[in-house]
Design a protein around this motif. Structure first.
Motif, PDB file in Angstrom:
ATOM      1  N   LEU A  55     -24.484 -39.325  41.954  1.00 45.43           N
ATOM      2  CA  LEU A  55     -25.116 -39.118  40.654  1.00 45.43           C
ATOM      3  C   LEU A  55     -24.532 -37.844  40.055  1.00 45.43           C
ATOM      4  N   PRO A  56     -23.562 -37.958  39.137  1.00 41.81           N
ATOM      5  CA  PRO A  56     -22.864 -36.757  38.659  1.00 41.81           C
ATOM      6  C   PRO A  56     -23.755 -35.781  37.893  1.00 41.81           C
ATOM      7  N   LYS A  57     -24.693 -36.281  37.098  1.00 39.12           N
ATOM      8  CA  LYS A  57     -25.567 -35.373  36.349  1.00 39.12           C
ATOM      9  C   LYS A  57     -26.457 -34.579  37.296  1.00 39.12           C
ATOM     10  N   GLN A  58     -27.036 -35.257  38.269  1.00 41.06           N
ATOM     11  CA  GLN A  58     -27.944 -34.596  39.205  1.00 41.06           C
ATOM     12  C   GLN A  58     -27.212 -33.886  40.334  1.00 41.06           C
ATOM     13  N   LYS A  59     -25.918 -34.162  40.481  1.00 33.55           N
ATOM     14  CA  LYS A  59     -25.109 -33.619  41.572  1.00 33.55           C
ATOM     15  C   LYS A  59     -25.711 -33.957  42.934  1.00 33.55           C
ATOM     16  N   VAL A  60     -26.060 -35.237  43.052  1.00 35.44           N
ATOM     17  CA  VAL A  60     -26.622 -35.768  44.303  1.00 35.44           C
ATOM     18  C   VAL A  60     -25.650 -36.794  44.869  1.00 35.44           C
ATOM     19  N   LEU A  61     -25.346 -36.665  46.135  1.00 34.18           N
ATOM     20  CA  LEU A  61     -24.450 -37.596  46.825  1.00 34.18           C
ATOM     21  C   LEU A  61     -25.183 -38.215  48.000  1.00 34.18           C
ATOM     22  N   ALA A  62     -25.157 -39.540  48.075  1.00 36.97           N
ATOM     23  CA  ALA A  62     -25.658 -40.243  49.259  1.00 36.97           C
ATOM     24  C   ALA A  62     -24.468 -40.627  50.125  1.00 36.97           C
ATOM     25  N   ALA A  63     -24.436 -40.104  51.339  1.00 34.05           N
ATOM     26  CA  ALA A  63     -23.390 -40.413  52.319  1.00 34.05           C
ATOM     27  C   ALA A  63     -24.101 -40.928  53.558  1.00 34.05           C
ATOM     28  N   ILE A  64     -24.522 -42.189  53.490  1.00 33.45           N
ATOM     29  CA  ILE A  64     -25.411 -42.753  54.503  1.00 33.45           C
ATOM     30  C   ILE A  64     -24.673 -42.952  55.827  1.00 33.45           C
ATOM     31  N   ASP A  65     -25.308 -42.502  56.899  1.00 33.37           N
ATOM     32  CA  ASP A  65     -24.765 -42.580  58.260  1.00 33.37           C
ATOM     33  C   ASP A  65     -23.468 -41.794  58.423  1.00 33.37           C
ATOM     34  N   ILE A  66     -23.263 -40.815  57.560  1.00 31.28           N
ATOM     35  CA  ILE A  66     -22.128 -39.906  57.709  1.00 31.28           C
ATOM     36  C   ILE A  66     -22.666 -38.492  57.883  1.00 31.28           C
ATOM     37  N   ALA A  67     -23.201 -37.918  56.824  1.00 32.48           N
ATOM     38  CA  ALA A  67     -23.784 -36.580  56.930  1.00 32.48           C
ATOM     39  C   ALA A  67     -25.066 -36.626  57.765  1.00 32.48           C
ATOM     40  N   ALA A  75     -14.392 -39.315  56.610  1.00 36.49           N
ATOM     41  CA  ALA A  75     -15.456 -39.391  55.611  1.00 36.49           C
ATOM     42  C   ALA A  75     -16.217 -38.075  55.486  1.00 36.49           C
ATOM     43  N   HIS A  76     -16.391 -37.354  56.591  1.00 39.32           N
ATOM     44  CA  HIS A  76     -17.065 -36.056  56.520  1.00 39.32           C
ATOM     45  C   HIS A  76     -16.309 -35.100  55.599  1.00 39.32           C
ATOM     46  N   HIS A  77     -14.994 -35.148  55.681  1.00 42.28           N
ATOM     47  CA  HIS A  77     -14.186 -34.293  54.812  1.00 42.28           C
ATOM     48  C   HIS A  77     -14.182 -34.826  53.377  1.00 42.28           C
ATOM     49  N   GLN A  78     -14.256 -36.148  53.217  1.00 39.24           N
ATOM     50  CA  GLN A  78     -14.314 -36.725  51.868  1.00 39.24           C
ATOM     51  C   GLN A  78     -15.591 -36.341  51.145  1.00 39.24           C
ATOM     52  N   VAL A  79     -16.676 -36.171  51.880  1.00 38.09           N
ATOM     53  CA  VAL A  79     -17.922 -35.710  51.267  1.00 38.09           C
ATOM     54  C   VAL A  79     -17.690 -34.411  50.509  1.00 38.09           C
ATOM     55  N   LEU A  80     -16.917 -33.518  51.111  1.00 39.25           N
ATOM     56  CA  LEU A  80     -16.700 -32.192  50.527  1.00 39.25           C
ATOM     57  C   LEU A  80     -15.795 -32.228  49.301  1.00 39.25           C
ATOM     58  N   GLU A  81     -15.203 -33.382  48.997  1.00 40.22           N
ATOM     59  CA  GLU A  81     -14.407 -33.516  47.779  1.00 40.22           C
ATOM     60  C   GLU A  81     -15.280 -33.713  46.548  1.00 40.22           C
ATOM     61  N   TYR A  82     -16.546 -34.017  46.754  1.00 36.95           N
ATOM     62  CA  TYR A  82     -17.480 -34.230  45.644  1.00 36.95           C
ATOM     63  C   TYR A  82     -18.078 -32.901  45.185  1.00 36.95           C
ATOM     64  N   PHE A  93     -21.257 -31.669  44.584  1.00 30.80           N
ATOM     65  CA  PHE A  93     -22.663 -31.999  44.819  1.00 30.80           C
ATOM     66  C   PHE A  93     -23.442 -30.754  45.242  1.00 30.80           C
ATOM     67  N   ASP A  94     -24.742 -30.801  44.974  1.00 30.50           N
ATOM     68  CA  ASP A  94     -25.661 -29.780  45.466  1.00 30.50           C
ATOM     69  C   ASP A  94     -26.539 -30.323  46.585  1.00 30.50           C
ATOM     70  N   THR A  95     -26.785 -31.643  46.548  1.00 31.67           N
ATOM     71  CA  THR A  95     -27.712 -32.267  47.495  1.00 31.67           C
ATOM     72  C   THR A  95     -27.058 -33.493  48.103  1.00 31.67           C
ATOM     73  N   VAL A  96     -27.205 -33.654  49.413  1.00 28.46           N
ATOM     74  CA  VAL A  96     -26.701 -34.849  50.085  1.00 28.46           C
ATOM     75  C   VAL A  96     -27.855 -35.567  50.761  1.00 28.46           C
ATOM     76  N   VAL A  97     -27.890 -36.891  50.590  1.00 23.35           N
ATOM     77  CA  VAL A  97     -28.870 -37.760  51.243  1.00 23.35           C
ATOM     78  C   VAL A  97     -28.130 -38.499  52.357  1.00 23.35           C
ATOM     79  N   SER A  98     -28.696 -38.459  53.574  1.00 24.08           N
ATOM     80  CA  SER A  98     -27.962 -38.966  54.737  1.00 24.08           C
ATOM     81  C   SER A  98     -28.469 -40.301  55.258  1.00 24.08           C
ATOM     82  N   GLY A  99     -29.697 -40.680  54.907  1.00 22.85           N
ATOM     83  CA  GLY A  99     -30.277 -41.897  55.452  1.00 22.85           C
ATOM     84  C   GLY A  99     -31.114 -41.669  56.693  1.00 22.85           C
ATOM     85  N   HIS A 100     -30.984 -40.476  57.271  1.00 23.85           N
ATOM     86  CA  HIS A 100     -31.699 -40.140  58.517  1.00 23.85           C
ATOM     87  C   HIS A 100     -32.085 -38.663  58.515  1.00 23.85           C
ATOM     88  N   VAL A 101     -32.620 -38.242  59.627  1.00 23.85           N
ATOM     89  CA  VAL A 101     -32.818 -36.852  60.071  1.00 23.85           C
ATOM     90  C   VAL A 101     -33.863 -36.038  59.331  1.00 23.85           C
TER      91      VAL A 101
END
Length: 355
Positions: free
Chosen positions: A182-194, A216-223, A225-233
Motif C-alpha cells: 500500500l504505497p500511500k500507507q507505506k504498508v507491506l505484507a510479506a506473508i511467511d517471509i518477515a 525475498a528477505h532482501h527484496q522486502v528492503l527494496e520497498y 515501507f514503515d510497517t510490515v505485516v508477516s502473517g504470524h508472530v
C-alpha cells in the motif's frame, strides 16, 4: 506426566525413533518486544486484536496468525483469511466500518492463510497470482474458492482511489507467494517471509525454495515501507525488524556453507565395513547432526551487530535455530554450488568440495 493423566494420543516413549518434546523452561525468556498482541486485553477478552495501521489500513491478530484489511469508502479489501482467525475477522471489520467486503487478495495458496475464504460468500472478487490459481485448481478445497482475477508479474488493484500494488518476484516460501504493498500507507505484507522480533517457524517455515526465500528477505528492503505485516508472530514490524531478520538469516546461510565445507562425511563411516554396513542412514543422521550442531553453536554464540546474542534478540532463537539450520543446510546442498565435483580418481576438484 503420569500414565493416569496422559491423553491416549500422546506418544512419548519412542526414544530415538520419535520426536523429542520440549519443556517450556528450555526456552530462554522471550524478549519483551516480541510479545506483540499476545497479552493485549482485547485479544485476551475477544480472541483477536484489531488496530488501524494508517489511513484506513487495519491489522487483525489472534496472537499466532494475522491478516490485514483496507477500508476504501466503497468496500473493504481483505488480504488473506486464515482459519485460525476465521469469523473473528468479520467481527473486526464490523467494529470499524459497515462497508461490505468487495475484494479478497490471496497472498499464496496455503490453507493456513486463506482457508476461511468462503465466509465472505460468493459475490466478491478474489485476486491472486496465476500459480496460486493453478495450485488451487489442482488441489481443490471448498474453503478456498478459485481466484476470479489473476496476474503474472505485477498488478495494481484500485478501489475508489485506494491503490494496492501486487508483485510476484518468483518462488520463495512457495510458488505464487506475492508481495502486497500500500504505497500511500507505506504498508507491506510479506506473508511467511518477515518474522518481526521472532525466529521463523521451524525449518524456515517449510519454505519450498530457500534461495528464493532468502532473496525475498532482501527484496522486502527494496520497498519504501514503515510497517510490515508477516502473517504470524503476534506483532507488526518495521524496517529495523526486517534488517534484524536478514542478519539472522545471513548468519544461518554463512555458517551452513562453512559447516558443509569443513565437516567430512567420511568421519562417520567408521564401522561401515562391519555388520552395520547396510546402515548408511545412520551415517547420514550423524553427519547431519554434526552439521546442524556446528551451525547452531556458531549462530547462538556469535555476538550480533548490537552486541547481543540471538536468544536475547529474537523469540525462540535458542531452541528453534537447530531446525532452521537443518533446512538451510539441506537446501544449500540442493540449490547451491558444491564447489566442484569428484574426478575419476575420487579426488575433488576443490578443497572446499562437499557432497
Amino acid at each position: 506426566m503420569s500414565d493416569m493423566t496422559k491423553p491416549h494420543w500422546l506418544v512419548d516413549d519412542l526414544g530415538p525413533k520419535g520426536a523429542a518434546f520440549i519443556d517450556l523452561r528450555d526456552f530462554a525468556p522471550p524478549p519483551e518486544n516480541s510479545h506483540g498482541s499476545l497479552f493485549l486485553p482485547d485479544r485476551i477478552e475477544k480472541g483477536y486484536h484489531v488496530e488501524e495501521i494508517r489511513d484506513g489500513a487495519y491489522w487483525v491478530s489472534v496472537g499466532w496468525y494475522d491478516c490485514m484489511f483496507v477500508v476504501t469508502g466503497r468496500g473493504v479489501v481483505v488480504l488473506d483469511a486464515p482459519p485460525a482467525v476465521g469469523e473473528r475477522l468479520l467481527e473486526a471489520i464490523e467494529t470499524v466500518t459497515d462497508e461490505p467486503v468487495t475484494h479478497l487478495i490471496y497472498s499464496h495458496w496455503h490453507a493456513d492463510h486463506i482457508g476461511a475464504a468462503t465466509m465472505f460468500g460468493p459475490n466478491i472478487e478474489i485476486v491472486a497470482h496465476e500459480r496460486t490459481r493453478d495450485l488451487l485448481a489442482r488441489f481443490p478445497d471448498p474453503y478456498r474458492p478459485l481466484p476470479t482475477d489473476t496476474f503474472a508479474t505485477d498488478a495494481t488493484l484500485d478501489v475508489n482511489g485506494v491503490k494496492i500494488e501486487l508483485s510476484y518476484k518468483g518462488q520463495n516460501h512457495c510458488e505464487g507467494n506475492i508481495f502486497t504493498y500500500l504505497p500511500k500507507q507505506k504498508v507491506l505484507a510479506a506473508i511467511d517471509i518477515a518474522s518481526p522480533a521472532w525466529v521463523t517457524f521451524r525449518d524456515c517455515d517449510s519454505s519450498e525454495n530457500l534461495a528464493g526465500w532468502e532473496q525475498a528477505h532482501h527484496q522486502v528492503l527494496e520497498y519504501d515501507f514503515d510497517t510490515v505485516v508477516s502473517g504470524h508472530v503476534s506483532r507488526l514490524g518495521n524496517r529495523d525488524d526486517v534488517v534484524e531478520g536478514v542478519e539472522y538469516l545471513d548468519d544461518l546461510v554463512r555458517y551452513a556453507r562453512q559447516a558443509l565445507e569443513t565437516i567430512p562425511i567420511e568421519y562417520f563411516h567408521t564401522g561401515m565395513d562391519g555388520p552395520y554396513r547396510a546402515a548408511f542412514r545412520a551415517v547420514e543422521e550423524n553427519y547431519f547432526a554434526a552439521l546442524v550442531n556446528y551451525v547452531t553453536k556458531k549462530v547462538l554464540e556469535r555476538k550480533t551487530s548490537n552486541g547481543m546474542r540471538w536468544e536475547e534478540r529474537l523469540n525462540g532463537a535458542d531452541v528453534l535455530t537447530k531446525h532452521n539450520a537443518f533446512a538451510i543446510l539441506e537446501k544449500t546442498r540442493l540449490e547451491r554450488t558444491h564447489n566442484g565435483y569428484l574426478r575419476r580418481d575420487g579426488t575433488p576438484t576443490s578443497d572446499k568440495f562437499f557432497i
